[in-house]
Each structure stands twice: as structure tokens, then as C-alpha cells.
Design an enzyme around this catalytic site. Sequence first.
Site, mmCIF file in Angstrom:
data_model
loop_
_atom_site.group_PDB
_atom_site.id
_atom_site.type_symbol
_atom_site.label_atom_id
_atom_site.label_comp_id
_atom_site.label_asym_id
_atom_site.label_seq_id
_atom_site.Cartn_x
_atom_site.Cartn_y
_atom_site.Cartn_z
ATOM 1 N N ASP A 124 0.816 -1.223 0.000
ATOM 2 C CA ASP A 124 0.000 0.000 0.000
ATOM 3 C C ASP A 124 0.848 1.271 0.000
ATOM 4 O O ASP A 124 0.646 2.183 0.814
ATOM 5 C CB ASP A 124 -0.957 -0.011 1.205
ATOM 6 C CG ASP A 124 -1.876 -1.220 1.199
ATOM 7 O OD1 ASP A 124 -2.028 -1.845 0.136
ATOM 8 O OD2 ASP A 124 -2.443 -1.552 2.258
ATOM 9 N N TYR A 168 1.248 -7.534 -4.031
ATOM 10 C CA TYR A 168 1.062 -8.666 -3.119
ATOM 11 C C TYR A 168 -0.135 -9.548 -3.464
ATOM 12 O O TYR A 168 -0.485 -10.448 -2.704
ATOM 13 C CB TYR A 168 0.948 -8.174 -1.672
ATOM 14 C CG TYR A 168 -0.133 -7.152 -1.427
ATOM 15 C CD1 TYR A 168 -1.469 -7.506 -1.296
ATOM 16 C CD2 TYR A 168 0.199 -5.808 -1.291
ATOM 17 C CE1 TYR A 168 -2.448 -6.558 -1.054
ATOM 18 C CE2 TYR A 168 -0.773 -4.843 -1.048
ATOM 19 C CZ TYR A 168 -2.092 -5.224 -0.923
ATOM 20 O OH TYR A 168 -3.055 -4.278 -0.683
ATOM 21 N N ASN A 229 -7.142 -11.923 3.979
ATOM 22 C CA ASN A 229 -8.059 -10.843 4.365
ATOM 23 C C ASN A 229 -9.530 -11.255 4.319
ATOM 24 O O ASN A 229 -10.406 -10.384 4.273
ATOM 25 C CB ASN A 229 -7.847 -9.640 3.447
ATOM 26 C CG ASN A 229 -6.525 -8.943 3.698
ATOM 27 O OD1 ASN A 229 -6.124 -8.725 4.839
ATOM 28 N ND2 ASN A 229 -5.803 -8.611 2.630
#
Length: 686
Positions: A124, A168, A229
Amino acid sequence: MANDSSRRFLSGVVEGFYGRPWTMEQRKELFRREQKWGLNTYLYAPKDDYKHRMYWRDLYSPAEAEQLVTLISTAKKHNIEFIYAISPGLDITFSNPKEVATLKRKLDQVSEFGCRSFALLFDDIETEMCPADKEAFSSFAHAQVAVTNEVFQHLPEPDTFLFCPTDYCAAFCMPSVNKSSYLHTVGETLLPGIDVLWTGPKVVSKEISVESIKEVSGVLKRAPVIWDNIHANDFDPQRVMMGPFKDRPTELLPNLRGVLTNPNCEFELNFVAIHTLATWCKSDPQRDVSMDGEDNVPDYVPQEALRLALSEWLVEFGISDQHGGSRKRQPKKESSEEEPMQTDPGYIPGPRENPLYTAEPLTLDDLMLLSQLFYLPYEHGPTAITMLQELNWLKSNSDAAGFGPLAPDNSKAVEWRTRADQFDQMCEAVVQMFNRLSNVPNRSILYDLYNYICDIKSGVSMARAYVKSLGGLSTPSVQPMNDDPEPWGFRGGLSGEFQRMLPSLGNRDLFRQPSASRVYTIRPYTPDDQSAVQRIQNEMQSEGTVLAPAAHIPDLLGHRLASGQISSSPKCAFLLEDELGICAYALGLTEAKLAMTSNKYPEVLLRDYPAFITVQILPRVPDPIAAKRLVGNLLSALRANGCRSAFCEFRQGERRTLDFFTKLGSFRVLDVERLPKHLLVMGTSL
């Protein structure tokens, strides 16, 4: 590429979300749970720990150092590998030796705390290098790998060292995983002792297949550690994920270096996420499971894992389990989280006094329902899906609802009422779940849950009232339309206002709109309202007799509707009420031709404008917004019944009514041949 069997498979939790980090006490409780369930890893990477990311250069203060020493020591006591992660990617200059030295100094400090495992995260962040780095490195990947390798070699043989690439997940790899120059650089130049984190096909991956992992492993030249996630909720403050770990086949296990879940921001709401991951990790994909000659069954069944997790979680709420077990002893809490107690536990009310309130205990079924209402990022649980499907069916088939003494008895009407009853029972179960959760002894869990369960209860209650109004079982909840409404009536704040302005985001008719003066209620017409509607019609007729004497008033279709000579079409009649009572009505027919007693209107009009409406508003309603809302409800109902256009009629003397319809903007005066004297007709498309 298979997992290196000589190294321990990493399984556990990454605290890597955006938002308030967990407390030290919560992390210690996490270590206890991980050890109990057979997990072995904790990755410390909270995005909002400013010394982890934004101010990564700063060393920890003595007080902070003491906390980390205690945390690392506690992890070791529970046989949990503590991995300290640092994220310097926001502003590091990779080519500056002083920056690299600062990074080494920071990790040296954490090493002194007793930490032996580390991670460098470059997720990020912006991918554009500064001019100095562009001169020193041929690519962003080369810059990251160079610093990572140097730091890895500086540390004294770390037990684990993880690298999180900027690309990623597969979605970030251009043009593909196999052809990504970034990933190929990482795979070819990152030292073999460094493991790579990977989230799967997407940031939040619905599924992770064996084939996709084999593909990325081939490029990276090592099996990845999954940063999963699936239970993360930091991207949506109105959602929490309490479904089971799923859509990751256990055949992944021998093809991975590890799996770490990055779960919900609220610590207490991660029991299911972590427990079901632990069950998945203990599965053996090579095991041949068969009983009595039956076919092999899956080694990991998400719904079974979910029920097992919820059964154990029930005890955490301070509730006896469903098999008569004793209530779990609660750890000492802060004063604000103490279990509520009666001021006089020996008090017994008298025969004429109010009985003591007794909260019903939370059940396993309540937790199953809770999980299905707050399931996973890409899907609702089975019960939630059923409720949505039923609401859609009831709304789409509301023409069959029928209520009152003339309610139809045909099969579709019976089906509608039966399904409405079933929907109501499902809504009641949600309300009861909310009530029982609100009274659990463990307030820490409740406080993490409360905003979510309060929101779903409100949404379900709104849907419940709407269905009841469709079936005529009750009047809908009032829709106050003034300049100072209660805030719970327009949920979502500014974000909700934006969403309601966008297309295809739900039925806006369910939301109120503020008006400028009084409080009004819009509700469906019932047979008991006939006399009030007749009075309004008579009063408005008298108002217009100066310009249209009674002897010349034609037999208006609207008059016959208002007087009850003919009935409005089902669900096509609405009333406006203020503090004095009914002050306006809007009645409609889906097919005006069927109600005609004479050929007053030409066939072309009834063909082009088959539906009919009549509206009368008393002069005491000065605010046009309330009246517009009333007409809007009727037009929406006609549209829901398949009507595409409608007309209305009134006498030329009704200047106020003509002015109202003209200002609506959608109605226009129609040129109708052979129209009776003193009569005007206006039409609109729906």
C-alpha cells in the site's frame, strides 16, 4: 513448489488492519487462544501504530519498550512466534545508507526486546521512486530487495523473516503473475531464507486455488505465506465478518509456507475467524476418511467448523453451554465493563407489583443467526439470503397481498400471506437475538458487537413494517416530514445521503424526506377511512361550486372513488395525516376503463393513459412537499403494478388543484376530444 518440511508451518494471526490497534491485554488473550487451538504465529503489523509505519525511524520509548518486552515474553510462554513487522515504504530513500542504517537500528532495538522474527512490509505505497533511487536502482523491485537482503543479513539469523511485496496479489501484477517483471525480480534476487507474503488473487480473495498458488510459487521460487483478508473489515465500517474460513481447499496446506489471517478490527469479534482457521490448519488433505462403506467426506467442512467455533464462543459470553456446562468465570474487567447486578438481589415483588425483568439467555441458535447476518465479504449466510429473497418476492408480488373483508382467497394470495408470516417470524428472531445479546454478562463482547446488531435490527424492523403495511396488517411507521426529524430516521449520515442519490441502491420510497413545517404521516387507506375521505371530497367540492354550479358538475370518476361507489385498486390508496387528522388523500385505479359507467372518455385516452388517480388536499396543508410525497407514493404503487401512464380529472374551477399538478412538473394538460364542459384532464408517464 512444495513447502519446506524442515521448517514449521506458520499458522496464526496478523494484526495488520487500519484502525485502532488491539490493546496489550487483548494480544495476550490472543496468544492464549492461539496456543489452545494449535496456532503458532502472531505478526505485529498494525497500520495505525505510528512507529510501525508513519514514524518508523523513531525508536521506542522506555515505557513502550517495556510493553513490547512483556508482549514478546508472553508470546514465548504460549509457544507463539512473535514476528515484528515494520513498514518503511511510505518515505524511505532506498539508496541512502543512513536510511538503511536507521532501519537496522530500529530492528536491533526490537531484537533487544527478545524478538527473533521480523518482517519488512512494502504494501500500500506509491510505486514511483525518487530521483536518487532511480539513479541507483534499475527498478522499484530491485530497490526493495536490495534493502531487504541487507537487513536480513544484518540480523543474527532470524527464526523467520517475511517480505511483503508491493504487488502482493495477482490483481496487482501486470500484465499477469507469470509475466510480472516485479515478481520475477523478487523471485530471482530475494535471498532464499526470506519468505514472501501473498493475499491471493485479490486483496480480499473470495477463493484461493491450489493452481494459483503453484503459479506464484514458481515465479517467487518459494512457497508463499498467505496474508488472508477473508475476515478483514477495515474497508467497511458497517460490516463485520463472522462466517467460517472457507473457499481455501486443504490441498493448499502442503503448497504453502503458512497462513495468517488479518481479521476484524474488533478483537472480541474474531473468535470464529481464528477458531475456524485453526480447524482448517489441522486438517489433513491426504487422510482417507470413510465410514461404513460410505464415500469419503471432506476433511474440513466450513459449517461444521463454524458450529464448533460458535459452541465454544457461547461460553465466552458468560452463558452456560447447550449441554448444561457451567458458566465461564469471567476475567477481571474495568469498572465500566462489570456485569450488571441487581441493587437488592433478595427483592421479591408483591402480587400487584411489576415482576422482575429476567433476560432470556443467549443460545447457540442466536449465534448461528448472528454469523449468517454478518458472514463473509462476498456472501451473506443462508438465513440472510433467504430473508432478502423473501422480501423481494413479497414486494414484487404485493398485488396478491389483499387484506380486509374483501381479501382474495386464491392460491397466490394465500401463498403471499403465508410467506409474509414466515418473513415476520424471521424478523422476530433477529429482534430476539438482539435482545438476548444486549443482556449477556460479558460486556466486552457486547460493546464490540453493539453498533452492528443495532444497525441490523433497525434495517430488519424497517423491512418488517414495510411488509406488514403491504399486507394491511398494520399502518406503516410514521414518516415525519419536518425540519427537525429524529436522527435515527435517516441512517448513514452523509455517506447514506450520497448512496440514496445513486441509482439501483434500493427502494427510496422507504426513506423519509424532510418538510418545512408540520409533522405529517403517510399511510395506506383502509375501509375505516371512508367517511373521512368523503368529508374531504365534499369540502373540496363546495370550494369549487362558485365557478362550477352543482347542476353542471359531471359524474367524476374521482368522486365515485372518494364516495366509495367504486374501490381503489389494491395498494393504490394513501392518506396524509397531520395532528388534526386526515388532511389529504390519493386514490388510484390501475385500469380506469373497468370502472367506467359511460363512454365519457374516448378510447384513445384510456389506451394511452390506462391508469387513473384522484387527489384532494385540504387548504390547511400549505406545504407542497408533504402533498408531493403523497402523490409520489401513489405513483410508485401504480408503477409497481405495471402501469406506465396515468391521468387525472378535475373541474376547471379547482384552480388550486390545477396549480398543484402543474407545479409537479410531470403532469401536462391533455387535449381530449368531446371532453365534458367544465372538465380538465392531465396526464403523466410513470
